[in-house]
Design a protein around this motif. Structure first.
Motif, mmCIF file in Angstrom:
data_model
loop_
_atom_site.group_PDB
_atom_site.id
_atom_site.type_symbol
_atom_site.label_atom_id
_atom_site.label_comp_id
_atom_site.label_asym_id
_atom_site.label_seq_id
_atom_site.Cartn_x
_atom_site.Cartn_y
_atom_site.Cartn_z
ATOM 1 N N ASN A 27 0.905 -1.180 0.110
ATOM 2 C CA ASN A 27 0.215 0.055 0.068
ATOM 3 C C ASN A 27 0.783 1.058 0.033
ATOM 4 O OD1 ASN A 27 -2.637 1.518 0.362
ATOM 5 N ND2 ASN A 27 -1.637 1.864 2.511
ATOM 6 N N ASN A 28 1.991 1.345 0.823
ATOM 7 C CA ASN A 28 2.781 2.481 0.785
ATOM 8 C C ASN A 28 4.108 2.084 0.365
ATOM 9 O OD1 ASN A 28 4.213 4.787 1.408
ATOM 10 N ND2 ASN A 28 3.413 4.943 3.320
ATOM 11 N N PRO A 29 4.538 1.816 -0.976
ATOM 12 C CA PRO A 29 5.747 1.406 -1.453
ATOM 13 C C PRO A 29 7.213 2.304 -1.312
ATOM 14 C CG PRO A 29 4.317 2.052 -3.204
ATOM 15 C CD PRO A 29 3.702 2.101 -2.047
ATOM 16 N N ASP A 30 6.498 3.682 -1.003
ATOM 17 C CA ASP A 30 7.575 4.681 -0.587
ATOM 18 C C ASP A 30 8.222 4.297 0.819
ATOM 19 O OD1 ASP A 30 9.220 7.373 -0.802
ATOM 20 O OD2 ASP A 30 8.051 7.549 0.983
ATOM 21 N N LYS A 31 7.366 3.833 1.899
ATOM 22 C CA LYS A 31 8.023 3.651 3.193
ATOM 23 C C LYS A 31 8.678 2.375 2.995
ATOM 24 C CE LYS A 31 6.486 6.356 6.557
ATOM 25 N NZ LYS A 31 5.455 5.987 7.460
ATOM 26 N N ILE A 32 8.200 1.299 2.415
ATOM 27 C CA ILE A 32 9.109 0.069 2.383
ATOM 28 C C ILE A 32 10.495 0.261 1.456
ATOM 29 C CG2 ILE A 32 9.044 -2.430 1.332
ATOM 30 C CD1 ILE A 32 6.823 -1.781 3.558
ATOM 31 N N LEU A 33 10.303 0.811 0.485
ATOM 32 C CA LEU A 33 11.516 1.207 -0.241
ATOM 33 C C LEU A 33 12.814 2.155 0.551
ATOM 34 C CD1 LEU A 33 10.284 1.349 -4.121
ATOM 35 C CD2 LEU A 33 11.712 -0.512 -2.990
ATOM 36 N N SER A 34 12.227 3.192 0.970
ATOM 37 C CA SER A 34 13.119 4.021 1.852
ATOM 38 C C SER A 34 13.527 3.265 3.074
ATOM 39 C CB SER A 34 12.025 5.144 2.370
ATOM 40 O OG SER A 34 11.702 5.926 1.289
ATOM 41 N N ARG A 35 12.916 2.288 3.493
ATOM 42 C CA ARG A 35 13.280 1.500 4.702
ATOM 43 C C ARG A 35 14.683 0.751 4.236
ATOM 44 N NH1 ARG A 35 15.986 -0.400 7.797
ATOM 45 N NH2 ARG A 35 15.494 -1.710 9.684
ATOM 46 N N ILE A 36 14.523 0.103 3.089
ATOM 47 C CA ILE A 36 15.643 -0.713 2.488
ATOM 48 C C ILE A 36 16.896 -0.148 1.973
ATOM 49 C CG2 ILE A 36 16.033 -2.679 0.904
ATOM 50 C CD1 ILE A 36 13.134 -3.215 0.940
ATOM 51 N N TYR A 37 16.351 0.930 1.278
ATOM 52 C CA TYR A 37 17.406 1.693 0.319
ATOM 53 C C TYR A 37 17.736 3.135 0.520
ATOM 54 C CZ TYR A 37 16.340 -2.363 -2.641
ATOM 55 O OH TYR A 37 16.185 -3.713 -3.186
ATOM 56 N N GLY A 38 16.873 3.656 1.625
ATOM 57 C CA GLY A 38 17.108 5.204 1.730
ATOM 58 C C GLY A 38 16.597 5.990 0.419
ATOM 59 N N ASP A 39 17.408 6.822 -0.118
ATOM 60 C CA ASP A 39 16.945 7.725 -1.137
ATOM 61 C C ASP A 39 16.899 6.678 -2.412
ATOM 62 O OD1 ASP A 39 16.513 9.458 -3.159
ATOM 63 O OD2 ASP A 39 18.328 10.888 -2.671
ATOM 64 N N TYR A 40 15.900 5.870 -2.627
ATOM 65 C CA TYR A 40 15.936 4.718 -3.556
ATOM 66 C C TYR A 40 15.589 5.473 -5.137
ATOM 67 C CZ TYR A 40 10.788 5.706 -3.227
ATOM 68 O OH TYR A 40 9.569 5.980 -3.370
ATOM 69 N N MET A 41 15.334 6.556 -5.245
ATOM 70 C CA MET A 41 15.106 7.075 -6.633
ATOM 71 C C MET A 41 16.265 7.621 -7.134
ATOM 72 S SD MET A 41 11.910 6.433 -7.166
ATOM 73 C CE MET A 41 12.042 7.370 -9.195
ATOM 74 N N LYS A 42 17.694 7.599 -6.461
ATOM 75 C CA LYS A 42 18.826 8.111 -6.853
ATOM 76 C C LYS A 42 19.412 6.877 -7.385
ATOM 77 C CE LYS A 42 23.120 10.167 -5.252
ATOM 78 N NZ LYS A 42 24.004 10.747 -3.853
ATOM 79 N N LEU A 43 19.808 6.798 -8.562
ATOM 80 C CA LEU A 43 20.650 5.826 -9.235
ATOM 81 C C LEU A 43 22.296 5.785 -8.625
ATOM 82 C CD1 LEU A 43 19.925 6.488 -13.048
ATOM 83 C CD2 LEU A 43 19.116 4.427 -11.739
ATOM 84 N N PRO A 44 22.527 4.310 -8.457
ATOM 85 C CA PRO A 44 23.983 4.403 -7.986
ATOM 86 C C PRO A 44 24.811 4.664 -8.884
ATOM 87 C CG PRO A 44 23.089 2.045 -8.819
ATOM 88 C CD PRO A 44 21.756 3.037 -8.666
#
Length: 277
Positions: A242-259
């Motif tokens: 339901n809240n992918p932003d919360k899940i992804l932020s927990r795993i990756y931090g700033d997840y929209m930033k490419l490595p």
């Protein structure tokens, strides 16, 4: 230090196509049996950031709540066909992960540890599990610490780690050999580990944890998972939290930033064989 091999573009694309096929079959099983699942990890990140696979990713990750996973496990025990195997740490003697894998028979995905297990490692999708954790923070600390240690012991009791730094390799191999002389079988360690994971499955809890996520052991608020949403990945529509932003932020931090470019790859296995696929 272990040096990783990289995929060539053709092999990686082929692997992703085969995994999509496995994923479609997994979704069909879940829909036919009214089971809830979510895409997870790099697959969820690819969905949100790329609209499909992360271009360099080489696997598909899904996750289920413990009770849903238990239902899936019972279904797979009695309904496997000639196409798939379903591995979890209790149904295959030398399978050492505490998450599950749906694997495609007649293929090969041989990682560095393959000569230390007694089964053939096939191409797969990973199935992770969300377990309840206590609301009380002191209980939570002891529960998570116990579960983490049992997870590590489960892996160390089967696998000698050769492909890490000298210090980490030495620590892990000391644990491996120590576990060999202790009066407890690897299977018993596995059983204790899973029993620890699911200790609170019948208790109302506000948070869950992905214990098999190695050292990270991310904690999530249940309300960020429910109700299920739909999204598209490549050619498939499937479930996301339901809240992918919360899940992804927990795993990756700033997840929209490419490595950085030099990190945009996944190591390939020692051997890969697609069989008839």
């Amino acid at each position: 230090m272990f040096k990783s091999k990289r995929y060539d573009d053709e092999t990686l694309k082929h692997l992703q196509e085969v995994q999509i096929m496995i994923f479609k079959d997994f979704i069909k099983i879940c829909e036919e049996n009214d089971l809830d699942y979510y895409v997870y990890g790099g697959t969820l990140l690819g969905t949100i950031r790329h609209g499909g696979f992360i271009p360099w990713d080489d696997d598909i990750d899904v996750i289920m709540f413990r009770k849903e996973f238990d239902k899936l496990n019972k279904i797979m025990e009695t309904n496997l066909d000639e196409k798939y195997d379903f591995y979890n740490c209790l149904n295959e003697k030398t399978y050492f992960y505490t998450f599950a894998r749906l694997t495609l028979k007649g293929t090969l995905f041989e990682e560095w540890w393959a000569n230390q297990v007694e089964y053939i490692p096939n191409i797969f999708i990973d199935i992770f599990i969300l377990d309840n954790i206590p609301n009380n923070k002191i209980k939570r600390f002891f529960h998570m610490t116990t579960s983490f240690l049992l997870n590590q012991f489960t892996m160390y009791s089967y696998i000698k780690y050769e492909n890490f730094s000298k210090l980490k390799k030495n620590i892990q191999q000391i644990a491996y050999y120590l576990l060999k002389i202790l009066p407890i079988s690897p299977q018993k360690i596995k059983e204790k580990c899973i029993k620890s994971y699911e200790k609170y499955k019948d208790i109302e809890c506000s948070h869950v944890c992905d214990f098999p996520a190695m050292c990270q052991m991310p904690i999530y608020d249940k309300k960020d998972w429910l109700p299920i949403k739909k999204a598209k990945f490549e050619s498939i529509e499937f479930n996301i939290p339901n809240n992918p932003d919360k899940i992804l932020s927990r795993i990756y931090g700033d997840y929209m930033k490419l490595p950085p470019k030099e990190s945009r790859f996944r190591p390939s296995p020692e051997k890969i064989d697609f069989g008839k696929y």
